[in-house]
Write a protein that holds these residues in place. Structure first.
Motif, PDB file in Angstrom:
ATOM      1  N   ALA A  17       0.640  -1.194  -0.129  1.00 20.78           N
ATOM      2  CA  ALA A  17      -0.489  -0.193  -0.042  1.00 20.78           C
ATOM      3  C   ALA A  17       0.874   1.274  -0.572  1.00 20.78           C
ATOM      4  CB  ALA A  17      -0.808   0.206   0.931  1.00 20.78           C
ATOM      5  N   PRO A 227      -6.515   1.854  -3.066  1.00 17.79           N
ATOM      6  CA  PRO A 227      -6.577  -0.040  -3.001  1.00 17.79           C
ATOM      7  C   PRO A 227      -7.304  -0.963  -3.835  1.00 17.79           C
ATOM      8  CG  PRO A 227      -8.498   1.703  -2.261  1.00 17.79           C
ATOM      9  CD  PRO A 227      -7.309   2.449  -2.818  1.00 17.79           C
ATOM     10  N   THR A 246      -1.365   1.737   6.265  1.00 16.95           N
ATOM     11  CA  THR A 246      -2.651   1.518   5.277  1.00 16.95           C
ATOM     12  C   THR A 246      -3.152  -0.230   6.232  1.00 16.95           C
ATOM     13  OG1 THR A 246      -1.625   3.505   3.873  1.00 16.95           O
ATOM     14  CG2 THR A 246      -3.970   1.428   3.609  1.00 16.95           C
ATOM     15  N   GLY A 248      -5.921  -2.253   4.689  1.00 19.46           N
ATOM     16  CA  GLY A 248      -7.105  -1.802   3.468  1.00 19.46           C
ATOM     17  C   GLY A 248      -7.388  -3.959   3.221  1.00 19.46           C
ATOM     18  N   TYR A 250      -8.138  -4.963   0.891  1.00 10.20           N
ATOM     19  CA  TYR A 250      -8.168  -5.931  -0.042  1.00 10.20           C
ATOM     20  C   TYR A 250      -6.379  -6.814  -0.154  1.00 10.20           C
ATOM     21  CZ  TYR A 250      -4.586  -2.300   0.619  1.00 10.20           C
ATOM     22  OH  TYR A 250      -3.660  -1.209   0.974  1.00 10.20           O
ATOM     23  N   GLU A 251      -5.803  -6.578   0.906  1.00 11.81           N
ATOM     24  CA  GLU A 251      -4.487  -6.691   1.648  1.00 11.81           C
ATOM     25  C   GLU A 251      -4.949  -8.433   1.803  1.00 11.81           C
ATOM     26  OE1 GLU A 251      -3.787  -5.092   5.214  1.00 11.81           O
ATOM     27  OE2 GLU A 251      -2.561  -3.477   3.834  1.00 11.81           O
ATOM     28  N   SER A 278     -10.152   1.220   2.335  1.00 13.88           N
ATOM     29  CA  SER A 278      -9.122   1.470   2.646  1.00 13.88           C
ATOM     30  C   SER A 278      -8.308   3.155   3.794  1.00 13.88           C
ATOM     31  CB  SER A 278      -7.866   1.805   1.682  1.00 13.88           C
ATOM     32  OG  SER A 278      -7.867   3.229   1.087  1.00 13.88           O
ATOM     33  N   SER A 297     -11.061   1.857   9.584  1.00 11.47           N
ATOM     34  CA  SER A 297     -11.564   0.467   8.687  1.00 11.47           C
ATOM     35  C   SER A 297     -12.782  -0.164   9.263  1.00 11.47           C
ATOM     36  CB  SER A 297     -10.053  -0.019   8.391  1.00 11.47           C
ATOM     37  OG  SER A 297      -9.154  -0.148   8.086  1.00 11.47           O
TER      38      SER A 297
END
Ligand code: AMP
Ligand code: MG
Length: 348
Positions: A17, A227, A246, A248, A250-251, A278, A297
């Protein structure tokens, strides 16, 4: 303030990120090291003062981080696993000092945000299948199992400390420090480098980063990725010691019954938090930034309240539907590379 954006963007590496961007016109090239730890690549970049070889301190740092990676692992054998076994059995556990400090601090940070960052929900995280290296496709856990864990009302408040011992009044408490330990380790890493005379360094562990001092011939420049993986959203020039962290969705994620579910769970519902794609936090302390970015988040639209609760004035959120929201202090310092066409607002 910034050098050519085109240059920075071409230098931006994919895969995390946050990225430390191009270092051209250096007085001397920075020293680099890279390890795979905490489930991600850890990159160190530092400036070696004349006659000061970083080789020994980098070896020491690698050894320390490797130790913490094992000690604090949420599901592999190690000290945290030993502690979790003791907690289930209602037993007292004698914790080694850095684990004790980590758990104590995690407890108080959790209290500050009303439990949105809740390091005691290891059982729930395991139930959703995130205690594995591979993110396998599968099915949503049974609603009964989720309900049972919610009813067990796990919070780190159940932990009691007596000297160097820890125990839990609630046997359902299972610690998972994944939202926090990496930031904590980054603070330790920067302090170690600083104490060995390396005042200009960036330690970058995937989405979590601490910078100190300056890069070669100019400040460090940090790029915050979108993200979705589509390029860099914004750039930050760090000053002094600063963490840029960060969280996220999406990680890490799993496809369950044909739909994506991400690894950040809402302890209030027992389900993955979905409103925020994110959350990036900037402050002096990486551990605080790590806990705060996870809590932000989870918070969704209420995230400014969480930032205030943590004393954070610099944060940026990308919502699941693509809006980009800033605190004023964050908006005023970032260089908006790729924000013009987006729905951008300063909301806190
Ligand atoms: P981060 O990337 O720092 O937001 O951390 C996410 C990781 O923290 C997940 O992979 C879980 O191991 C753990 N986690 C998930 N949800 C929470 C939560 N609400 N509070 C604390 N830890 C969490
Ligand atoms: Mg975190």
């Amino acid at each position: 303030m910034f050098m050519s954006r085109r240059r920075f963007l071409t230098a931006a590496a994919a895969g995390s990120a946050l990225v430390v961007l191009g270092t051209q016109q250096a007085t001397s090239p920075p020293r680099r090291a890279r390890w795979f730890l905490f489930g991600t690549l850890v990159d160190v970049e530092l400036i070696e003062p004349a006659g000061h070889d970083a080789t020994p301190v980098l070896a020491l740092l690698a050894e320390r981080l490797q130790r913490l990676h094992v000690d604090w692992h949420a599901w592999k054998p190690g000290r945290l696993g030993d502690l979790n076994r003791a907690l289930v059995g209602g037993l007292s556990y004698v914790a080694e000092p850095s684990l004790l400090a980590l758990v104590r601090d995690a407890q108080s940070l959790s209290q500050r945000c009303g439990g949105l960052f809740n390091p005691a929900i290891g059982g729930l995280i395991g139930l959703w299948g995130f205690h594995r290296d591979e993110m396998l496709a599968g099915s949503i856990p049974s609603r009964d199992a989720i309900e049972r864990l919610l009813e067990a009302d796990v919070t780190p408040d159940a932990l009691t400390f007596n000297g160097d011992t820890v125990r839990s009044q609630n046997p359902a408490v299972q610690l998972d420090l994944g939202a926090y330990a990496k930031g904590y380790a980054l603070d330790l890493a920067q302090t170690l480098l600083h104490d060995h005379g390396f005042a200009d360094a960036v330690v970058n562990a995937g989405g979590d980063l601490v910078a100190s001092g300056r890069g070669p011939g100019r400040p460090w420049h940090i790029g915050i990725r979108h993200p979705s993986g589509r390029g860099t959203l914004a750039l930050i020039e760090t000053a002094g010691r600063e963490a840029v962290v960060t969280s996220g969705n999406y990680e890490r994620y799993r496809v369950l019954d044909g739909r994506r579910y991400a690894h950040i769970l809402d302890p209030r519902t027992g389900w993955p938090a979905e409103a925020v794609a994110s959350a990036t936090v900037v402050c002096a302390d990486a551990a605080l930034a790590d806990a705060a970015s996870t809590a932000i988040s989870v918070a969704g639209e209420q995230w400014p309240d969480v930032a205030v609760a943590f004393g954070i004035d610099q944060a940026m959120v990308v919502t699941a539907d693509g809006r980009v929201q800033f605190t004023r202090a964050m908006y005023e310092r970032v260089d908006p590379v790729n924000l013009r066409a987006r729905a951008v607002s300063v909301i806190a």
